[in-house]
Scaffold this motif. Structure first.
Motif, PDB file in Angstrom:
ATOM      1  N   UNK A 272       6.273 -13.385   2.162  1.00 40.23           N
ATOM      2  CA  UNK A 272       7.125 -12.643   3.089  1.00 40.23           C
ATOM      3  C   UNK A 272       7.541 -11.256   2.533  1.00 40.23           C
ATOM      4  N   UNK A 273       7.951 -10.377   3.452  1.00 37.03           N
ATOM      5  CA  UNK A 273       8.463  -9.067   3.071  1.00 37.03           C
ATOM      6  C   UNK A 273       9.716  -9.242   2.228  1.00 37.03           C
TER       7      UNK A 273
ATOM      8  N   UNK B 150     -10.586  -7.097  -8.461  1.00 38.64           N
ATOM      9  CA  UNK B 150     -10.524  -7.535  -9.861  1.00 38.64           C
ATOM     10  C   UNK B 150     -10.571  -6.375 -10.865  1.00 38.64           C
ATOM     11  N   UNK B 151      -9.635  -6.441 -11.804  1.00 38.68           N
ATOM     12  CA  UNK B 151      -9.531  -5.418 -12.835  1.00 38.68           C
ATOM     13  C   UNK B 151      -8.600  -4.277 -12.488  1.00 38.68           C
ATOM     14  N   UNK B 152      -8.044  -4.285 -11.274  1.00 39.84           N
ATOM     15  CA  UNK B 152      -7.118  -3.221 -10.872  1.00 39.84           C
ATOM     16  C   UNK B 152      -5.679  -3.694 -11.005  1.00 39.84           C
ATOM     17  N   UNK B 153      -4.811  -2.751 -11.371  1.00 41.03           N
ATOM     18  CA  UNK B 153      -3.404  -3.023 -11.632  1.00 41.03           C
ATOM     19  C   UNK B 153      -2.564  -2.063 -10.808  1.00 41.03           C
ATOM     20  N   UNK B 154      -1.420  -2.551 -10.293  1.00 39.27           N
ATOM     21  CA  UNK B 154      -0.543  -1.725  -9.468  1.00 39.27           C
ATOM     22  C   UNK B 154       0.896  -2.159  -9.711  1.00 39.27           C
ATOM     23  N   UNK B 155       1.800  -1.194  -9.862  1.00 35.80           N
ATOM     24  CA  UNK B 155       3.217  -1.488 -10.096  1.00 35.80           C
ATOM     25  C   UNK B 155       4.063  -1.051  -8.913  1.00 35.80           C
ATOM     26  N   UNK B 156       5.050  -1.872  -8.600  1.00 37.89           N
ATOM     27  CA  UNK B 156       5.992  -1.596  -7.524  1.00 37.89           C
ATOM     28  C   UNK B 156       7.371  -1.452  -8.146  1.00 37.89           C
ATOM     29  N   UNK B 157       8.013  -0.311  -7.966  1.00 40.19           N
ATOM     30  CA  UNK B 157       9.355  -0.122  -8.530  1.00 40.19           C
ATOM     31  C   UNK B 157      10.391  -1.024  -7.853  1.00 40.19           C
ATOM     32  N   UNK B 158      11.466  -1.280  -8.548  1.00 37.21           N
ATOM     33  CA  UNK B 158      12.585  -2.028  -7.977  1.00 37.21           C
ATOM     34  C   UNK B 158      13.023  -1.370  -6.667  1.00 37.21           C
TER      35      UNK B 158
ATOM     36  N   UNK C  47      11.686  -1.380  -3.772  1.00 37.68           N
ATOM     37  CA  UNK C  47      10.646  -1.025  -2.813  1.00 37.68           C
ATOM     38  C   UNK C  47      10.196  -2.296  -2.086  1.00 37.68           C
ATOM     39  N   UNK C  48      10.389  -2.313  -0.766  1.00 36.22           N
ATOM     40  CA  UNK C  48       9.991  -3.470   0.041  1.00 36.22           C
ATOM     41  C   UNK C  48       8.475  -3.578   0.078  1.00 36.22           C
ATOM     42  N   UNK C  49       7.992  -4.815  -0.025  1.00 42.05           N
ATOM     43  CA  UNK C  49       6.556  -5.053  -0.012  1.00 42.05           C
ATOM     44  C   UNK C  49       6.242  -6.471   0.456  1.00 42.05           C
TER      45      UNK C  49
ATOM     46  N   UNK D  86       1.213  -4.675   1.174  1.00 37.65           N
ATOM     47  CA  UNK D  86       1.725  -3.870   2.271  1.00 37.65           C
ATOM     48  C   UNK D  86       3.029  -3.227   1.829  1.00 37.65           C
ATOM     49  N   UNK D  87       3.096  -1.926   2.011  1.00 36.44           N
ATOM     50  CA  UNK D  87       4.292  -1.141   1.745  1.00 36.44           C
ATOM     51  C   UNK D  87       4.675  -0.474   3.061  1.00 36.44           C
ATOM     52  N   UNK D  88       5.850   0.082   3.142  1.00 30.96           N
ATOM     53  CA  UNK D  88       6.210   0.801   4.361  1.00 30.96           C
ATOM     54  C   UNK D  88       5.288   2.009   4.495  1.00 30.96           C
ATOM     55  N   UNK D  89       4.466   2.009   5.532  1.00 31.80           N
ATOM     56  CA  UNK D  89       3.605   3.150   5.805  1.00 31.80           C
ATOM     57  C   UNK D  89       2.201   3.088   5.224  1.00 31.80           C
TER      58      UNK D  89
END
Length: 112
Positions: A44-45, A75-83, A85-87, A65-68
């Motif tokens: 869930x969001x 595989x092998x890709x990394x992504x960070x979401x800051x505090x 930030x709805x996702x 999913x992020x706003x917008x």
């Protein structure tokens, strides 16, 4: 959770044959937890007011999913979401396996 020091953690048995949502803590690193997540349906969001969250994909395609916009990780890709930030995370084609890094005492706030 307090894994034994200097212990090899084998991820393969935790991933093999899993066809439903599974999220297990693997180890602690300072004040953070490393988790293995097998995703078979959307989560869930939400947002985390007290922690960033990082995803590393091992198998499949993870959609975040992020706003917008939507970020697709393979595989092998990394992504960070800051505090704060709805996702919403979801597998693209049935199943994805990811490692997540987050504060051990992470707070999750449902937004929708």
């Amino acid at each position: 959770m307090h894994p034994a020091s200097l212990t090899v953690i084998d991820l393969q048995p935790e991933m093999d044959g899993v066809n439903q949502y599974k999220n297990i803590p693997l180890t602690l690193v300072n004040d953070h937890v490393v988790r293995l997540s097998v995703m078979t349906e959307p989560f869930y969001w939400h947002y985390h007011p007290n922690s960033d969250e990082t995803f590393l994909v091992l198998e499949g395609t993870l959609c975040i999913d992020l706003e917008g916009r939507t970020v697709e990780l393979t595989p092998g890709q990394l992504f960070s979401i800051p505090a704060y930030v709805a996702h919403c995370t979801r597998p693209k084609d049935g199943r994805t396996v990811n490692i997540t890094f987050e504060l051990a005492d992470i707070q999750t706030v449902k937004t929708a």
